[in-house]
Design a protein around this motif. Structure first.
Motif, PDB file in Angstrom:
ATOM      1  N   LYS A  37       0.828  -1.210   0.000  1.00 50.45           N
ATOM      2  CA  LYS A  37       0.000   0.000   0.000  1.00 50.45           C
ATOM      3  C   LYS A  37       0.861   1.258   0.000  1.00 50.45           C
ATOM      4  CE  LYS A  37      -3.574   2.398   2.681  1.00 50.45           C
ATOM      5  NZ  LYS A  37      -4.436   2.336   3.916  1.00 50.45           N
ATOM      6  N   ASN A  38       1.867   1.291   0.854  1.00 51.24           N
ATOM      7  CA  ASN A  38       2.720   2.470   0.947  1.00 51.24           C
ATOM      8  C   ASN A  38       3.572   2.671  -0.311  1.00 51.24           C
ATOM      9  OD1 ASN A  38       1.760   3.058   3.508  1.00 51.24           O
ATOM     10  ND2 ASN A  38       3.386   1.909   4.539  1.00 51.24           N
ATOM     11  N   LEU A  39       3.979   1.560  -0.938  1.00 46.99           N
ATOM     12  CA  LEU A  39       4.729   1.663  -2.185  1.00 46.99           C
ATOM     13  C   LEU A  39       3.875   2.292  -3.275  1.00 46.99           C
ATOM     14  CD1 LEU A  39       7.192   1.045  -3.994  1.00 46.99           C
ATOM     15  CD2 LEU A  39       6.225  -1.257  -4.342  1.00 46.99           C
ATOM     16  N   ASN A  40       2.632   1.835  -3.401  1.00 47.11           N
ATOM     17  CA  ASN A  40       1.743   2.397  -4.416  1.00 47.11           C
ATOM     18  C   ASN A  40       1.488   3.882  -4.169  1.00 47.11           C
ATOM     19  OD1 ASN A  40       1.377   0.048  -5.951  1.00 47.11           O
ATOM     20  ND2 ASN A  40      -0.214  -0.703  -4.573  1.00 47.11           N
ATOM     21  N   THR A  41       1.327   4.252  -2.900  1.00 47.49           N
ATOM     22  CA  THR A  41       1.110   5.661  -2.566  1.00 47.49           C
ATOM     23  C   THR A  41       2.327   6.498  -2.955  1.00 47.49           C
ATOM     24  OG1 THR A  41      -0.364   5.094  -0.722  1.00 47.49           O
ATOM     25  CG2 THR A  41       0.646   7.282  -0.693  1.00 47.49           C
ATOM     26  N   ALA A  42       3.520   5.984  -2.673  1.00 48.81           N
ATOM     27  CA  ALA A  42       4.739   6.718  -2.985  1.00 48.81           C
ATOM     28  C   ALA A  42       4.924   6.921  -4.483  1.00 48.81           C
ATOM     29  CB  ALA A  42       5.947   5.983  -2.406  1.00 48.81           C
ATOM     30  N   LEU A  43       4.436   5.980  -5.287  1.00 52.97           N
ATOM     31  CA  LEU A  43       4.642   6.050  -6.737  1.00 52.97           C
ATOM     32  C   LEU A  43       3.560   6.837  -7.463  1.00 52.97           C
ATOM     33  CD1 LEU A  43       5.799   2.386  -7.470  1.00 52.97           C
ATOM     34  CD2 LEU A  43       7.228   4.440  -7.327  1.00 52.97           C
ATOM     35  N   GLU A  44       2.513   7.266  -6.738  1.00 56.49           N
ATOM     36  CA  GLU A  44       1.409   7.965  -7.392  1.00 56.49           C
ATOM     37  C   GLU A  44       1.874   9.211  -8.141  1.00 56.49           C
ATOM     38  OE1 GLU A  44      -1.474   8.756  -4.383  1.00 56.49           O
ATOM     39  OE2 GLU A  44      -2.361   6.741  -4.472  1.00 56.49           O
ATOM     40  N   LYS A  45       2.851   9.917  -7.585  1.00 57.06           N
ATOM     41  CA  LYS A  45       3.318  11.157  -8.199  1.00 57.06           C
ATOM     42  C   LYS A  45       4.464  10.935  -9.187  1.00 57.06           C
ATOM     43  CE  LYS A  45       1.969  14.007  -4.234  1.00 57.06           C
ATOM     44  NZ  LYS A  45       2.434  14.978  -3.197  1.00 57.06           N
ATOM     45  N   HIS A  46       4.731   9.662  -9.491  1.00 53.27           N
ATOM     46  CA  HIS A  46       5.823   9.346 -10.414  1.00 53.27           C
ATOM     47  C   HIS A  46       5.318   8.386 -11.491  1.00 53.27           C
ATOM     48  CE1 HIS A  46       9.006  11.245  -7.970  1.00 53.27           C
ATOM     49  NE2 HIS A  46       8.241  10.894  -6.960  1.00 53.27           N
ATOM     50  N   PRO A  47       4.437   8.853 -12.379  1.00 51.19           N
ATOM     51  CA  PRO A  47       3.863   7.970 -13.410  1.00 51.19           C
ATOM     52  C   PRO A  47       4.909   7.369 -14.331  1.00 51.19           C
ATOM     53  CG  PRO A  47       3.384  10.282 -13.870  1.00 51.19           C
ATOM     54  CD  PRO A  47       3.932  10.226 -12.486  1.00 51.19           C
ATOM     55  N   ASP A  48       6.071   8.003 -14.424  1.00 52.25           N
ATOM     56  CA  ASP A  48       7.129   7.474 -15.272  1.00 52.25           C
ATOM     57  C   ASP A  48       7.692   6.165 -14.738  1.00 52.25           C
ATOM     58  OD1 ASP A  48       7.956   9.339 -13.192  1.00 52.25           O
ATOM     59  OD2 ASP A  48      10.007   8.909 -13.839  1.00 52.25           O
ATOM     60  N   LEU A  49       7.396   5.840 -13.470  1.00 52.72           N
ATOM     61  CA  LEU A  49       7.894   4.605 -12.870  1.00 52.72           C
ATOM     62  C   LEU A  49       6.846   3.499 -12.845  1.00 52.72           C
ATOM     63  CD1 LEU A  49       9.779   6.114  -9.777  1.00 52.72           C
ATOM     64  CD2 LEU A  49      10.745   5.471 -12.000  1.00 52.72           C
ATOM     65  N   HIS A  50       5.621   3.793 -13.312  1.00 52.90           N
ATOM     66  CA  HIS A  50       4.523   2.843 -13.175  1.00 52.90           C
ATOM     67  C   HIS A  50       4.684   1.587 -14.022  1.00 52.90           C
ATOM     68  CE1 HIS A  50       1.481   6.025 -11.481  1.00 52.90           C
ATOM     69  NE2 HIS A  50       2.573   5.901 -10.752  1.00 52.90           N
ATOM     70  N   ASN A  51       5.503   1.664 -15.044  1.00 50.84           N
ATOM     71  CA  ASN A  51       5.674   0.485 -15.902  1.00 50.84           C
ATOM     72  C   ASN A  51       6.841  -0.391 -15.472  1.00 50.84           C
ATOM     73  OD1 ASN A  51       7.701   2.257 -16.629  1.00 50.84           O
ATOM     74  ND2 ASN A  51       7.633   1.742 -18.810  1.00 50.84           N
ATOM     75  N   GLN A  52       7.480  -0.054 -14.351  1.00 53.72           N
ATOM     76  CA  GLN A  52       8.620  -0.841 -13.886  1.00 53.72           C
ATOM     77  C   GLN A  52       8.164  -1.921 -12.913  1.00 53.72           C
ATOM     78  OE1 GLN A  52      12.322   0.954 -12.848  1.00 53.72           O
ATOM     79  NE2 GLN A  52      11.911   2.843 -13.980  1.00 53.72           N
ATOM     80  N   SER A  53       8.787  -3.079 -13.007  1.00 56.69           N
ATOM     81  CA  SER A  53       8.514  -4.164 -12.066  1.00 56.69           C
ATOM     82  C   SER A  53       9.205  -3.872 -10.744  1.00 56.69           C
ATOM     83  CB  SER A  53       9.016  -5.492 -12.629  1.00 56.69           C
ATOM     84  OG  SER A  53      10.440  -5.490 -12.666  1.00 56.69           O
ATOM     85  N   ILE A  54       8.843  -4.612  -9.720  1.00 53.02           N
ATOM     86  CA  ILE A  54       9.507  -4.430  -8.437  1.00 53.02           C
ATOM     87  C   ILE A  54      10.985  -4.780  -8.553  1.00 53.02           C
ATOM     88  CG2 ILE A  54       8.931  -6.754  -7.586  1.00 53.02           C
ATOM     89  CD1 ILE A  54       9.152  -3.445  -5.568  1.00 53.02           C
ATOM     90  N   ASP A  55      11.327  -5.764  -9.376  1.00 55.80           N
ATOM     91  CA  ASP A  55      12.730  -6.108  -9.604  1.00 55.80           C
ATOM     92  C   ASP A  55      13.482  -4.931 -10.216  1.00 55.80           C
ATOM     93  OD1 ASP A  55      11.170  -8.620  -9.466  1.00 55.80           O
ATOM     94  OD2 ASP A  55      13.127  -9.553  -9.759  1.00 55.80           O
ATOM     95  N   ASP A  56      12.837  -4.249 -11.185  1.00 56.43           N
ATOM     96  CA  ASP A  56      13.472  -3.096 -11.827  1.00 56.43           C
ATOM     97  C   ASP A  56      13.714  -1.982 -10.818  1.00 56.43           C
ATOM     98  OD1 ASP A  56      13.423  -4.351 -14.311  1.00 56.43           O
ATOM     99  OD2 ASP A  56      11.475  -3.491 -14.846  1.00 56.43           O
ATOM    100  N   LEU A  57      12.695  -1.686 -10.012  1.00 61.32           N
ATOM    101  CA  LEU A  57      12.803  -0.591  -9.049  1.00 61.32           C
ATOM    102  C   LEU A  57      13.916  -0.844  -8.043  1.00 61.32           C
ATOM    103  CD1 LEU A  57       9.022   0.108  -8.340  1.00 61.32           C
ATOM    104  CD2 LEU A  57      10.597   1.594  -9.590  1.00 61.32           C
ATOM    105  N   ILE A  58      13.970  -2.067  -7.530  1.00 60.25           N
ATOM    106  CA  ILE A  58      14.969  -2.387  -6.512  1.00 60.25           C
ATOM    107  C   ILE A  58      16.364  -2.452  -7.134  1.00 60.25           C
ATOM    108  CG2 ILE A  58      15.739  -4.161  -4.895  1.00 60.25           C
ATOM    109  CD1 ILE A  58      13.312  -2.505  -3.978  1.00 60.25           C
ATOM    110  N   ARG A  59      16.472  -3.023  -8.305  1.00 59.69           N
ATOM    111  CA  ARG A  59      17.780  -3.158  -8.961  1.00 59.69           C
ATOM    112  C   ARG A  59      18.365  -1.795  -9.299  1.00 59.69           C
ATOM    113  NH1 ARG A  59      22.238  -3.762 -10.148  1.00 59.69           N
ATOM    114  NH2 ARG A  59      23.211  -5.286 -11.543  1.00 59.69           N
ATOM    115  N   ASN A  60      17.496  -0.832  -9.647  1.00 59.93           N
ATOM    116  CA  ASN A  60      17.955   0.492 -10.068  1.00 59.93           C
ATOM    117  C   ASN A  60      17.653   1.555  -9.013  1.00 59.93           C
ATOM    118  OD1 ASN A  60      18.782  -0.417 -12.755  1.00 59.93           O
ATOM    119  ND2 ASN A  60      16.589  -0.694 -13.107  1.00 59.93           N
ATOM    120  N   LEU A  61      17.684   1.153  -7.770  1.00 60.35           N
ATOM    121  CA  LEU A  61      17.297   2.039  -6.675  1.00 60.35           C
ATOM    122  C   LEU A  61      18.045   3.368  -6.696  1.00 60.35           C
ATOM    123  CD1 LEU A  61      15.539   2.171  -4.073  1.00 60.35           C
ATOM    124  CD2 LEU A  61      17.504   1.230  -2.840  1.00 60.35           C
ATOM    125  N   ASN A  62      19.326   3.327  -6.939  1.00 59.55           N
ATOM    126  CA  ASN A  62      20.135   4.546  -6.862  1.00 59.55           C
ATOM    127  C   ASN A  62      19.869   5.516  -8.008  1.00 59.55           C
ATOM    128  OD1 ASN A  62      21.397   3.770  -4.474  1.00 59.55           O
ATOM    129  ND2 ASN A  62      23.027   2.674  -5.555  1.00 59.55           N
TER     130      ASN A  62
END
Length: 205
Positions: A37-62
């Protein structure tokens, strides 16, 4: 698209007596569910990240925007870590490892008992909350590491094969402050077929 909390791959009481049903329900529904729930809330203002998988987000965290990076580290990490944790456990499991993971353990750690000792020791000595992992490192070694909170080895390029959750909410209802006892009993829940699947991916990636 929003991330979703997937149902447990077994019933909440399936891992008893090693992990009780109440712990599983709270851990999965409230803790893991809260991360999603908190992850989805955090990404609401970043539509450019909505097509990334959780693996993508974590792998490219920096590389993520600074305003969302910590939320993804904590909540995305919680989602990533728990999604692995549930799948490498199962009912009527435990016992000696089999297949390729057994060969690896014997080659790298000497034998299964020595591997368990090192893994449990890393979990018992870990200060505060976090996870203990078996990973394939970026230089193709296999190591036991412990990371704080919901940090992920995948953020550092290390492929996660096996993990145990040492946050207190993972064991406190049954084991209270006896983390070493929890670590010892947890091996009765390990689904070695699932671990072998992750090991095969790690070695072929």
């Amino acid at each position: 698209m929003a991330f979703e909390l997937q149902p447990l791959p077994y019933s909440e009481n399936a891992l008893e007596p090693y992990i009780d049903a109440q712990t599983m329900g709270i851990h999965h529904g409230f803790h893991h569910g809260g991360y999603v729930k908190n992850l989805n809330t955090a990404l609401e203002k970043h539509p450019d990240l909505h097509n990334q998988s959780i693996d993508d987000l974590i792998r490219n965290l920096n590389t993520l925007p600074e305003g969302v990076r910590n939320a993804v580290r904590n909540n995305g990490g919680g989602h990533f870590n728990h999604s692995i944790f549930w799948t490498i456990m199962g009912p009527n499991a435990g016992g000696e490892p089999t297949g390729a993971i057994a060969t690896l353990i014997n080659e790298v750690f000497g034998d299964f008992e020595n591997f368990k000792t090192q893994f449990n020791d890393a979990g018992a000595k870990h200060f505060g909350s976090g996870f203990v992992w078996l990973v394939r490192t970026t230089d193709n070694k296999f190591e036991i590491v412990s990371l704080p909170n919901q940090d992920c080895p995948w953020s550092e390029g290390h492929y996660p094969i096996l993990c145990n959750d040492v946050w207190e909410h993972a064991y406190y209802l049954t084991y209270q402050n006896r983390r070493p006892e929890y670590l010892k009993q947890w091996w009765n829940t390990v689904n070695w077929n699932a671990v072998n699947e992750r090991y095969n991916i790690a070695t072929s990636a």
